[in-house]
Design a protein around this motif. Structure first.
Motif, PDB file in Angstrom:
ATOM      1  N   TRP A 189     -49.240  50.407  90.675  1.00  0.00           N
ATOM      2  CA  TRP A 189     -49.248  48.829  90.680  1.00  0.00           C
ATOM      3  C   TRP A 189     -48.451  48.338  92.063  1.00  0.00           C
ATOM      4  N   ARG A 238     -46.262  46.343  81.812  1.00  0.00           N
ATOM      5  CA  ARG A 238     -46.820  47.645  81.802  1.00  0.00           C
ATOM      6  C   ARG A 238     -47.422  48.335  80.442  1.00  0.00           C
ATOM      7  N   ASP A 272     -47.981  52.627  84.319  1.00  0.00           N
ATOM      8  CA  ASP A 272     -46.537  52.861  84.973  1.00  0.00           C
ATOM      9  C   ASP A 272     -46.484  52.440  86.312  1.00  0.00           C
TER      10      ASP A 272
END
Length: 416
Positions: free
Chosen positions: A19, A192, A198
């Motif tokens: 991310w 998440r 994650d």
């Protein structure tokens, strides 16, 4: 099975992506299609699509034999057929069709719920993050103000309570910042979990609609047709399913012939016509053993119709309420904007900063006033966005096909 494979692939793919590179709002919203709450409903729809809608005309086929002292001439063989009720096959197909449509609508409703949750997470995350930044700036101002108060504490004209008030402001801001930081972390955890990934959350929030676009959407809002509203359509299909089940129950009770039986007598086998015997049973309408089941289906059907009509009235009222509530909130937002423009705080601040010898406490006070207005505007934006999503949800526009990102300026389509 295909949906399950796609879901597992999506989870594996998303989990392998960091991310830190950032995801777009539309990508996050599109993850609603893989929400775990949809899994079992997808399986139900797949099962129903693969099953047969046909109800056989014969309920049971039974082979019968009578053997007397194991003598061949004393044996009798027969086949008993138990037919379905009059109209049972036709009504069985209707129940299958309405059950499939109802479960498909239930799947859409679960998708709508997953979408709404993601919209609210995005709104809360973006606005909470903005509030955190603003409160950190307020903390800088509060610390500067407290430093000035400490340096002037020995001044005979200084007010000692002013330093206490300044330090109290710092403590309160510290507490507010901790709360906001915890809220941001909690929202990141929820995001998440929703994405099944994650890593640090880095959201690209570019291209979000502004207040003017929301105001125009409210002004141009039109009630969609009832059957395009997923809430109403699911309730309507529920009434159809209950009514079709009631009709099927009645049809099952119309078994005018309980059985047809064809017997073959071995002692008459030389003459086939005499060896074959047709037997049948006729149901006499003296006792209706399924009366309670029929009544139960009827009561259920009437209750579903009542719930459906009540839901339509409730949704119409909710839409009117949210529209009025949004109009009031937009007026409050405009008042805050007017206050900000009337004070012309930014221009005044720039002028005071250029004047030598200006009291620094006055500059800090002006900065604080500007930021407080920004905080109020940010909180109002959050409320307006949440109310706007509630309006889209209750009106059925949130799950309207094709699905779109209602937070984007161009209503870009979602990849679902």
């Amino acid at each position: 099975m295909k949906r399950m494979v796609a879901f597992l692939f999506f989870v594996f793919f998303v989990s392998s992506v960091s991310w830190a590179e950032g995801i777009s709002v539309s990508e996050f919203l599109s993850s609603a299609a893989q929400d775990p709450t949809l899994h079992f409903q997808n399986e139900k729809v797949d099962y129903l699509e693969g099953s047969s809608p046909n109800t056989p005309f014969i309920r049971e086929v039974e082979f019968r034999a009578r053997i007397d002292e194991f003598k061949e001439s004393q044996q009798r063989y027969g086949v008993r057929l138990s037919p379905t009720g009059w109209g049972e096959t036709r009504n069985g197909k209707k129940v299958y069709k309405s059950r499939l449509e109802y479960n498909e609508a239930q799947l859409e409703l679960l998708l709508n719920k997953a979408l709404k949750r993601r919209y609210r997470l995005l709104i809360d995350f973006i606005r909470t993050r903005d509030l955190l930044d603003l409160n950190r700036k307020l903390m800088d101002i509060a610390e500067d103000r407290a430093d000035i108060k400490r340096k002037s504490i020995e001044d005979l004209d200084a007010d000692p309570t002013a330093l206490v008030a300044a330090e109290d402001d710092i403590i309160q801001l510290q507490l507010d910042i901790i709360d906001l930081e915890n809220s941001v972390r909690d929202l990141e955890d929820e995001m998440r979990t929703a994405m099944g990934a994650d890593g640090a959350v880095s959201l690209e929030a570019a291209g979000l609609i502004d207040m003017d676009e929301i105001k125009k959407a409210i002004e141009d809002f039109s009630h969609p047709p009832e059957m395009e509203n997923i809430h109403i359509r699911r309730a309507h299909l529920s009434t159809e399913l209950a009514e079709n089940r009631y009709n099927l129950e009645k049809a099952e009770n119309r078994r005018y012939f309980s059985f047809f039986q064809f017997d073959y007598e071995m002692d008459e086998r030389r003459d086939f016509e005499e060896a074959m015997i047709l037997r049948f049973g006729v149901m006499l309408p003296i006792v209706n053993q399924n009366r309670l089941d029929i009544d139960r289906r009827m009561i259920t059907s009437l209750r579903e119709k009542s719930d459906y009509e009540n839901l339509k009235r409730e949704i119409a009222g909710d839409i009117s309420f949210f529209l009025r509530d949004l109009e009031r909130s937009m007026k409050q937002y405009d008042i805050l904007l007017q206050r900000q423009a009337a004070s012309n705080a930014k221009s005044s601040l720039e002028v005071f900063q250029r004047i030598e010898g200006t009291n620094p406490l006055k500059l800090l006070k002006m900065k604080k006033s500007m930021l407080r207005t920004e905080v109020a505007l940010t909180k109002m934006k959050r409320r307006i966005f949440r109310k706007y999503i509630n309006l889209l949800d209750v009106s059925g526009k949130l799950a309207e096909k094709p699905l779109r990102n209602h937070l984007s300026t161009n209503l870009e389509p979602l990849d679902l």
